[in-house]
Design a protein around this motif. Structure first.
Motif, PDB file in Angstrom:
ATOM      1  N   ASP A  12       2.750   0.175   0.769  1.00  0.00           N
ATOM      2  CA  ASP A  12       3.397  -0.209   1.804  1.00  0.00           C
ATOM      3  C   ASP A  12       5.050   0.730   1.632  1.00  0.00           C
ATOM      4  O   ASP A  12       5.710   0.497   2.253  1.00  0.00           O
ATOM      5  CB  ASP A  12       3.939  -1.466   2.141  1.00  0.00           C
ATOM      6  N   LYS A  13       5.323  -0.206   0.039  1.00  0.00           N
ATOM      7  CA  LYS A  13       6.559   0.406  -0.546  1.00  0.00           C
ATOM      8  C   LYS A  13       6.485   2.207  -0.633  1.00  0.00           C
ATOM      9  O   LYS A  13       7.747   2.003  -1.228  1.00  0.00           O
ATOM     10  CB  LYS A  13       7.014  -0.282  -1.499  1.00  0.00           C
ATOM     11  N   GLY A  14       5.772   2.352  -0.727  1.00  0.00           N
ATOM     12  CA  GLY A  14       5.568   3.879  -1.279  1.00  0.00           C
ATOM     13  C   GLY A  14       5.702   4.187  -2.348  1.00  0.00           C
ATOM     14  O   GLY A  14       5.274   5.356  -2.747  1.00  0.00           O
ATOM     15  N   TRP A  15       4.817   3.652  -3.077  1.00  0.00           N
ATOM     16  CA  TRP A  15       4.741   3.739  -5.210  1.00  0.00           C
ATOM     17  C   TRP A  15       3.535   4.605  -4.832  1.00  0.00           C
ATOM     18  O   TRP A  15       2.365   3.803  -3.943  1.00  0.00           O
ATOM     19  CB  TRP A  15       5.120   2.277  -5.673  1.00  0.00           C
ATOM     20  N   HIS A  53      11.582  -2.312  -4.790  1.00  0.00           N
ATOM     21  CA  HIS A  53      12.222  -1.506  -3.426  1.00  0.00           C
ATOM     22  C   HIS A  53      11.328  -0.784  -2.925  1.00  0.00           C
ATOM     23  O   HIS A  53      10.515  -0.264  -3.418  1.00  0.00           O
ATOM     24  CB  HIS A  53      13.837  -0.695  -4.348  1.00  0.00           C
ATOM     25  N   LYS A  54      11.905  -0.555  -1.708  1.00  0.00           N
ATOM     26  CA  LYS A  54      10.492   0.578  -0.320  1.00  0.00           C
ATOM     27  C   LYS A  54      11.568   2.160  -1.051  1.00  0.00           C
ATOM     28  O   LYS A  54      12.291   2.459  -0.920  1.00  0.00           O
ATOM     29  CB  LYS A  54      11.133   0.775   0.798  1.00  0.00           C
TER      30      LYS A  54
END
Length: 190
Positions: A12-15, A53-54
């Protein structure tokens, strides 16, 4: 937090494991091992995932390393605002004391920063966290009353570190309680 929740937060955070490994100075293989063995993983990994962080859809190096250069004073402000102090963080993350926590922070400032940012509000910790903290405190009080230190107990029971001993306590509170209650008084060399 279970593996699915861990993976969902990361996604969800793009990792990705590769990007996360780059940020935390760990191999993507190590990140995958942490996810696979989450119940055995050091507790700060769960807090660190919450504190990430996103990312944008195509992050560059500066975005991956963003927020990793906090000073000790800035980090202290973050954890104190949430009601934590250095001793309670050391206990939560399974470090034997402040020096272990400080060593962790200096070894991996990005991971430590993310973990500090991911700490829950202390006074609103979940019942599971409260139970875990109470159980850990009771177990520590029992073995300390018998004259044992955490590192001595870890050595006696064949654990490589206090962190792995505390991991056993967290995973098996009833067994740990029985084991700690059955400890003999510590015989210090004189």
């Amino acid at each position: 937090m279970n593996r699915e929740e861990f993976e969902k937060i990361i996604a969800d955070k793009g990792w990705t494991p590769l990007l996360l490994g780059q940020r935390w100075s760990l191999s993507d293989r190590r990140i995958r091992m942490i996810k696979a063995e989450l119940s055995e993983a050091k507790p700060y990994y769960k807090d660190a995932v919450r504190g990430l962080h996103k990312l944008s859809s195509s992050p560059d190096e500066s975005e991956i390393t963003r927020y990793s250069g906090f000073t000790a004073k800035q980090l202290r402000a973050v954890y104190e605002k949430k009601g934590w102090d250095i001793d309670s963080i050391s206990e939560r993350w399974g470090f034997a004391g402040k020096s272990g926590l400080y060593a962790f922070i200096s070894r991996n400032p990005s991971l430590a920063s993310d973990a500090i940012h991911g700490l829950p509000e202390k006074d609103s910790a979940s019942a599971g966290d409260e139970f875990e903290n109470n159980t850990m405190s009771v177990l520590r009080a029992i073995f300390e009353a018998k004259g044992w230190k955490a590192d001595e107990l870890a050595t006696r029971w064949g654990y490589q570190s206090v962190t792995t001993l505390y991991g056993f306590f967290r995973r098996n509170p009833a067994m740990a309680t029985d084991a700690v209650n059955g400890l003999p008084e510590y015989q210090h060399d004189e």
